[in-house]
Design a protein around this motif. Structure first.
Motif, PDB file in Angstrom:
ATOM      1  N   ARG A   1       3.822   8.574  10.048  1.00 43.38           N
ATOM      2  CA  ARG A   1       3.799   9.982  10.140  1.00 43.38           C
ATOM      3  C   ARG A   1       3.433  10.560   8.671  1.00 43.38           C
ATOM      4  NH1 ARG A   1       8.289  13.534  13.027  1.00 43.38           N
ATOM      5  NH2 ARG A   1       7.361  12.506  14.701  1.00 43.38           N
ATOM      6  N   GLY A   2       3.838   9.804   7.443  1.00 49.34           N
ATOM      7  CA  GLY A   2       3.582  10.401   6.208  1.00 49.34           C
ATOM      8  C   GLY A   2       2.072  10.376   5.741  1.00 49.34           C
ATOM      9  N   ALA A   3       1.443   9.156   6.617  1.00 51.28           N
ATOM     10  CA  ALA A   3       0.078   8.943   6.144  1.00 51.28           C
ATOM     11  C   ALA A   3      -0.843  10.364   6.969  1.00 51.28           C
ATOM     12  CB  ALA A   3      -0.397   7.690   6.540  1.00 51.28           C
ATOM     13  N   VAL A   4      -0.315  10.268   8.516  1.00 54.14           N
ATOM     14  CA  VAL A   4      -0.930  11.320   9.156  1.00 54.14           C
ATOM     15  C   VAL A   4      -0.952  12.608   8.333  1.00 54.14           C
ATOM     16  CG1 VAL A   4      -0.974  12.435  11.327  1.00 54.14           C
ATOM     17  CG2 VAL A   4      -1.018   9.782  11.021  1.00 54.14           C
ATOM     18  N   ASP A   5       0.497  13.172   8.049  1.00 55.65           N
ATOM     19  CA  ASP A   5       0.715  14.523   7.716  1.00 55.65           C
ATOM     20  C   ASP A   5      -0.055  14.700   6.225  1.00 55.65           C
ATOM     21  OD1 ASP A   5       2.301  14.941   9.646  1.00 55.65           O
ATOM     22  OD2 ASP A   5       4.107  14.735   8.669  1.00 55.65           O
ATOM     23  N   ALA A   6      -0.358  13.628   5.460  1.00 56.73           N
ATOM     24  CA  ALA A   6      -0.983  13.942   4.145  1.00 56.73           C
ATOM     25  C   ALA A   6      -2.452  14.119   4.470  1.00 56.73           C
ATOM     26  CB  ALA A   6      -0.786  12.634   3.434  1.00 56.73           C
TER      27      ALA A   6
ATOM     28  N   PHE B   1       0.738  -1.065   0.029  1.00 58.38           N
ATOM     29  CA  PHE B   1       0.061   0.072  -0.031  1.00 58.38           C
ATOM     30  C   PHE B   1       0.888   1.183  -0.011  1.00 58.38           C
ATOM     31  CE2 PHE B   1      -3.549  -2.698   1.422  1.00 58.38           C
ATOM     32  CZ  PHE B   1      -4.700  -2.311   0.684  1.00 58.38           C
ATOM     33  N   TRP B   2       2.026   1.177   0.431  1.00 58.22           N
ATOM     34  CA  TRP B   2       2.849   2.456   0.396  1.00 58.22           C
ATOM     35  C   TRP B   2       3.377   3.158  -0.966  1.00 58.22           C
ATOM     36  CZ3 TRP B   2       2.941   6.094   3.694  1.00 58.22           C
ATOM     37  CH2 TRP B   2       4.048   7.175   3.615  1.00 58.22           C
ATOM     38  N   ASN B   3       3.087   4.233  -1.222  1.00 56.03           N
ATOM     39  CA  ASN B   3       3.342   4.838  -2.389  1.00 56.03           C
ATOM     40  C   ASN B   3       4.607   5.689  -2.170  1.00 56.03           C
ATOM     41  OD1 ASN B   3       3.284   6.044  -4.844  1.00 56.03           O
ATOM     42  ND2 ASN B   3       1.070   6.607  -5.070  1.00 56.03           N
ATOM     43  N   ASP B   4       5.644   5.304  -2.703  1.00 56.47           N
ATOM     44  CA  ASP B   4       6.873   6.045  -2.481  1.00 56.47           C
ATOM     45  C   ASP B   4       6.905   7.424  -2.962  1.00 56.47           C
ATOM     46  OD1 ASP B   4       8.634   5.061  -0.440  1.00 56.47           O
ATOM     47  OD2 ASP B   4       9.226   3.465  -1.909  1.00 56.47           O
ATOM     48  N   SER B   5       6.325   7.463  -4.076  1.00 56.19           N
ATOM     49  CA  SER B   5       6.157   8.476  -5.079  1.00 56.19           C
ATOM     50  C   SER B   5       5.261   9.697  -4.595  1.00 56.19           C
ATOM     51  CB  SER B   5       5.451   8.393  -6.537  1.00 56.19           C
ATOM     52  OG  SER B   5       4.141   7.870  -6.580  1.00 56.19           O
TER      53      SER B   5
ATOM     54  N   GLY C   1       4.249   9.519  -0.890  1.00 57.85           N
ATOM     55  CA  GLY C   1       4.665   9.841   0.432  1.00 57.85           C
ATOM     56  C   GLY C   1       3.431   9.503   1.217  1.00 57.85           C
ATOM     57  N   TYR C   2       2.216   8.732   0.552  1.00 59.01           N
ATOM     58  CA  TYR C   2       1.170   8.384   1.514  1.00 59.01           C
ATOM     59  C   TYR C   2       0.695   7.126   0.708  1.00 59.01           C
ATOM     60  CZ  TYR C   2      -1.165  11.169  -2.084  1.00 59.01           C
ATOM     61  OH  TYR C   2      -1.766  11.743  -3.323  1.00 59.01           O
TER      62      TYR C   2
ATOM     63  N   SER D   1      -4.188   5.839  -6.439  1.00 56.03           N
ATOM     64  CA  SER D   1      -3.498   6.612  -5.695  1.00 56.03           C
ATOM     65  C   SER D   1      -3.959   8.118  -5.110  1.00 56.03           C
ATOM     66  CB  SER D   1      -2.253   7.155  -6.456  1.00 56.03           C
ATOM     67  OG  SER D   1      -2.663   7.864  -7.551  1.00 56.03           O
ATOM     68  N   SER D   2      -5.672   7.992  -5.285  1.00 56.37           N
ATOM     69  CA  SER D   2      -6.119   9.233  -4.998  1.00 56.37           C
ATOM     70  C   SER D   2      -6.070   9.397  -3.300  1.00 56.37           C
ATOM     71  CB  SER D   2      -7.785   9.011  -4.882  1.00 56.37           C
ATOM     72  OG  SER D   2      -8.033   8.673  -6.575  1.00 56.37           O
ATOM     73  N   LEU D   3      -5.845  10.633  -2.895  1.00 56.81           N
ATOM     74  CA  LEU D   3      -5.762  11.064  -1.515  1.00 56.81           C
ATOM     75  C   LEU D   3      -7.086  11.008  -0.725  1.00 56.81           C
ATOM     76  CD1 LEU D   3      -4.039  11.464   0.951  1.00 56.81           C
ATOM     77  CD2 LEU D   3      -3.689  13.873   0.120  1.00 56.81           C
ATOM     78  N   ARG D   4      -7.360   9.714  -0.233  1.00 60.71           N
ATOM     79  CA  ARG D   4      -8.621   9.661   0.488  1.00 60.71           C
ATOM     80  C   ARG D   4      -8.131   9.359   2.172  1.00 60.71           C
ATOM     81  NH1 ARG D   4     -13.266   9.634  -2.483  1.00 60.71           N
ATOM     82  NH2 ARG D   4     -13.097   8.947  -4.508  1.00 60.71           N
ATOM     83  N   PRO D   5      -9.036   9.556   3.006  1.00 59.03           N
ATOM     84  CA  PRO D   5      -8.957   9.303   4.361  1.00 59.03           C
ATOM     85  C   PRO D   5      -8.677   7.961   4.886  1.00 59.03           C
ATOM     86  CG  PRO D   5     -11.111   9.945   4.053  1.00 59.03           C
ATOM     87  CD  PRO D   5     -10.567   9.884   2.814  1.00 59.03           C
ATOM     88  N   ASN D   6      -9.000   6.978   4.075  1.00 56.38           N
ATOM     89  CA  ASN D   6      -9.162   5.624   4.603  1.00 56.38           C
ATOM     90  C   ASN D   6      -7.673   5.133   5.193  1.00 56.38           C
ATOM     91  OD1 ASN D   6     -11.957   5.188   3.687  1.00 56.38           O
ATOM     92  ND2 ASN D   6     -10.971   5.320   1.567  1.00 56.38           N
ATOM     93  N   GLN D   7      -6.716   5.612   4.655  1.00 56.18           N
ATOM     94  CA  GLN D   7      -5.375   5.165   5.213  1.00 56.18           C
ATOM     95  C   GLN D   7      -5.041   5.510   6.562  1.00 56.18           C
ATOM     96  OE1 GLN D   7      -2.186   7.657   3.464  1.00 56.18           O
ATOM     97  NE2 GLN D   7      -3.700   8.488   2.190  1.00 56.18           N
ATOM     98  N   ILE D   8      -6.022   6.347   7.140  1.00 51.95           N
ATOM     99  CA  ILE D   8      -5.942   6.892   8.483  1.00 51.95           C
ATOM    100  C   ILE D   8      -6.075   5.703   9.550  1.00 51.95           C
ATOM    101  CG2 ILE D   8      -8.211   7.786   9.246  1.00 51.95           C
ATOM    102  CD1 ILE D   8      -4.786   9.349   9.777  1.00 51.95           C
TER     103      ILE D   8
END
Length: 686
Positions: free
Chosen positions: A562-567, A497-501, A503-504, A517-524
């Protein structure tokens, strides 16, 4: 008084009609309206009875048009908006103040030198509403004329005046109204002494036409409705006295308004006593403890007559499996109501079929609907939280076979392609035309956010469930190695699941178009779920022993967490929750409104969800170890309880500022997760 408004709100119609009150009866029925005493929704009414608890909710008493006469001057205390958009009368101008007394809304009307108070509450376990009037300050008697406008329809509908064969029976203390053959009778009664204190005038077949429901108009729905004037109660209040009007489906309700009110107040006190932390928290947290109870209702079964469930939200949701399992820890465990948590867990276990919990119970009854991939996995988290809080191995033993069955079905595959991929241990789900995750908007055949593949929250929840099962097995002396093995496989696969490009994390893996790669809240949830369990309201179990917390190995590295939270913090965080999609995404929708097509297409495409506040705050706390900062993220909710559904927390908000409240005015998982996060911060002390 935590929640109180003066004339600056009450006498401004735009503001007064945007604030709504709610009282409930614990079996699915409720009463609701605006503090302006103006109907703006089809769901407003003084008695919305649950005729087949917790469903078959039926509007029976729509409103009372109240007129007070004091010192020979008439004061209309009610307000109506008509089909031609006129407002008549303007009774809101006489509201001196409004406040909540526990869960009871209280109006104070200024009539020259007199103050008339009105309170509304419901009897727990009965379709009975009390409307009490008290002459708080007066030098002369106050005469009241209470015009009862009735209806009889499903709470989702509207009524146009018809040829009802309505019957009205005069009783010693009021009237009995039967809308038509087969309708449940409505009893309108008073605790005033007959003849000496009141009289009733009947008004059969006197329809009032064209009530305009502004909130429904904004939602693109039918917004004009007619109500039947059934009777008018004429009462006289001596200075310092009070009188109560009772609306009930019960022929013999408690008629003493004073006794009924004290029972309601005692119930509020008991709720706060069950949650000792409330006394040490800000007043708005105590308000949420009281609000939490409004969602807990009875769902009796032949084999579980005291069964309980959770109403997902007021005014229009019923009990949903997903909402129930997510909200249960915050509404019951955090508030010290372990027996209710136990009952809900047992009740829902009886509905497990092919390894799945139902998502929805239809309002009209019938078979439950099993169109959810996540409700069942949230069930494990609810049980984990309960067992950590109580050490109740008796219930764990009872549920163990069901939990094993659920895991087995997920491994081999169940409905809608929900299964564990043996190659990476991740849960995949979805078929064309179905919406299975909490992002479940569907318009006709169009699924707005299909998320077919391996949604990140499903995989985090699956790992969480496996870790819980291994812990449960150890507690019960059962073999746990298979759950450890499955968990290790999922943990290893989760690294995908980690996307290096970016950072989340990716939101979905292996979808029809590849990885999303859509930035959605589910990773929290990959940060907030697989960590130490969140303590409830007390450090000891009901039996007096110390809790034993389930411990987890994080799915992400510290840098990734930290990257997921910060994103999420930088792109999704608002004052009232997380956006469902980043504003930088081309499909982002900044506002939620309009007709059903417009609303549902925005529901998970940028709309802010209040319930996500809790997981975000706890994830931030675990990453940054800063309780003071974590509390700051929650503090805007202290202001939100003063708007929208007063005393509660709403469902959703516009994605763009000012983040206007939308959707349900009182939402179970929003209240639950904000309450859980606040109490957890105080208890963890990290």
């Amino acid at each position: 008084m935590v929640i109180a408004f003066g004339r600056e709100i009450c006498c401004n119609l735009d503001l007064a009609e945007s604030r709504e009150w709610l009282v409930t009866n614990g079996i699915g029925g409720y009463a609701s309206g605006t503090i302006a005493n103006l109907l703006t929704r089809r769901y407003h009414g003084l008695l919305v009875a649950a005729l087949k608890p917790p469903l078959a909710r039926t509007l029976m008493l729509a409103k009372l048009d109240e007129t007070a006469v004091y010192d020979d001057r008439a004061y209309p205390l009610y307000t109506n908006r008509w089909a031609d958009n006129t407002i008549e009368p303007h009774g809101y101008n006489f509201i001196e103040s409004f406040h909540l007394e526990g869960t009871t809304p209280v109006w104070r009307f200024a009539l020259a030198d007199a103050i008339l108070e009105k309170r509304i509450w419901m009897q727990q376990g009965a379709n009975t509403t009390y409307i009490q009037y008290r002459s708080s300050r007066a030098s002369k008697p106050i005469a009241l004329a209470l015009k009862a406008l009735v209806n009889y329809r499903d709470y989702h509908g509207t009524t146009s005046a018809g040829d009802w064969q309505t019957s009205l029976e005069t009783l010693t203390r009021g009237v009995c109204v039967t809308a038509f053959d087969g309708a449940a009778p409505l009893y309108l009664l008073t605790d005033a002494e007959p003849e000496a204190k009141f009289r009733v005038s009947a008004a059969l077949y006197n329809w009032y036409y064209g009530f305009d429901l502004a909130a429904e108009k904004r939602r693109g729905l039918e917004h004009c409705e007619d109500h039947l004037h059934a009777a008018t109660f004429h009462l006289v209040l001596a200075p310092g006295s009070c009188v109560t009007l009772i609306a009930s489906t019960d022929k013999n309700p408690e008629l003493n308004g004073g006794t009924a009110l004290e029972l309601r107040r005692a119930g509020d006190r008991e709720l706060l006593q069950n949650c000792p932390q409330a006394a040490e928290s800000p007043d708005w947290i105590a308000s949420l403890v009281l609000a939490a109870d409004q969602f807990i209702v009875s769902r009796p079964l032949p084999e579980e007559p005291e069964g309980k469930t959770i109403i997902a939200g007021y005014p229009w949701f019923s009990d949903w499996g997903r909402d129930t399992t997510i909200a249960l820890p915050g509404l019951t465990i955090c508030t010290g109501r372990w027996e209710i948590a136990r009952s809900i867990l047992r009740t829902f276990a009886r509905y497990v079929d092919r390894g799945m919990l139902p998502n929805r119970f239809p309002d009209a009854g019938g078979a439950p609907e099993y169109n959810t991939a996540d409700a069942t996995l949230w069930y494990f988290e609810a049980i984990r939280a309960y067992i950590d809080a109580t050490g109740d191995e008796e219930l764990l033993s009872e549920l163990w076979p069901t939990l094993c069955e659920i895991v087995d079905w997920h491994v081999k595959g169940t409905r809608y392609n929900i299964r564990v991929d043996p190659d990476d241990g991740l849960v995949c789900a979805g078929e064309t035309g179905l919406q299975l995750t909490w992002m479940d908007a569907k318009i006709g055949d169009w699924v707005v956010t299909p998320r077919i593949g391996k949604p990140i929250e499903l995989c985090a929840l699956w790992y969480n469930a496996l870790q819980a099962m291994a812990s449960f097995a150890r507690k019960l002396g059962k073999p746990h190695y298979e759950y450890d093995r499955l968990g290790d496989r999922t943990s290893a696969g989760f690294t995908r699941f980690w996307n290096d490009s970016t950072g989340y994390c990716y939101d979905v893996l292996d979808g029809p178009d590849g990885n999303d790669s859509s930035l959605r809240p589910n990773q929290i949830f990959a940060v907030s779920l697989p960590l130490d369990s969140i303590p409830p309201s007390s450090a000891t179990s009901p039996a007096g022993g110390m809790r034993q917390k389930t411990r987890y190995t994080p799915l992400l590295t510290p840098i990734q967490r930290r990257g997921a939270v910060d994103a999420c913090a930088q792109s999704l965080l608002t004052s009232h929750g997380l956006r469902s999609l980043s504003p930088q995404h081309p499909h982002y929708r900044p506002t939620y409104g309009g007709d059903q097509l417009q609303r549902d297409s925005a529901y998970h495409q940028g709309t802010v969800w209040g319930w996500l506040t809790g997981p975000f705050v706890l994830a931030h706390l675990h990453v940054y170890k800063n309780p003071a900062q974590a509390r700051e993220f929650l503090e805007p909710m202290a202001h939100h309880i003063m708007s929208g559904g007063v005393g509660s927390l709403g469902e959703i908000f516009d994605g763009d500022a000012p983040h206007t409240p939308q959707g349900c005015t009182a939402q179970a998982w929003t209240v639950a997760e904000v309450l859980r996060a606040w109490l957890a911060i105080n208890t963890l002390g990290v």
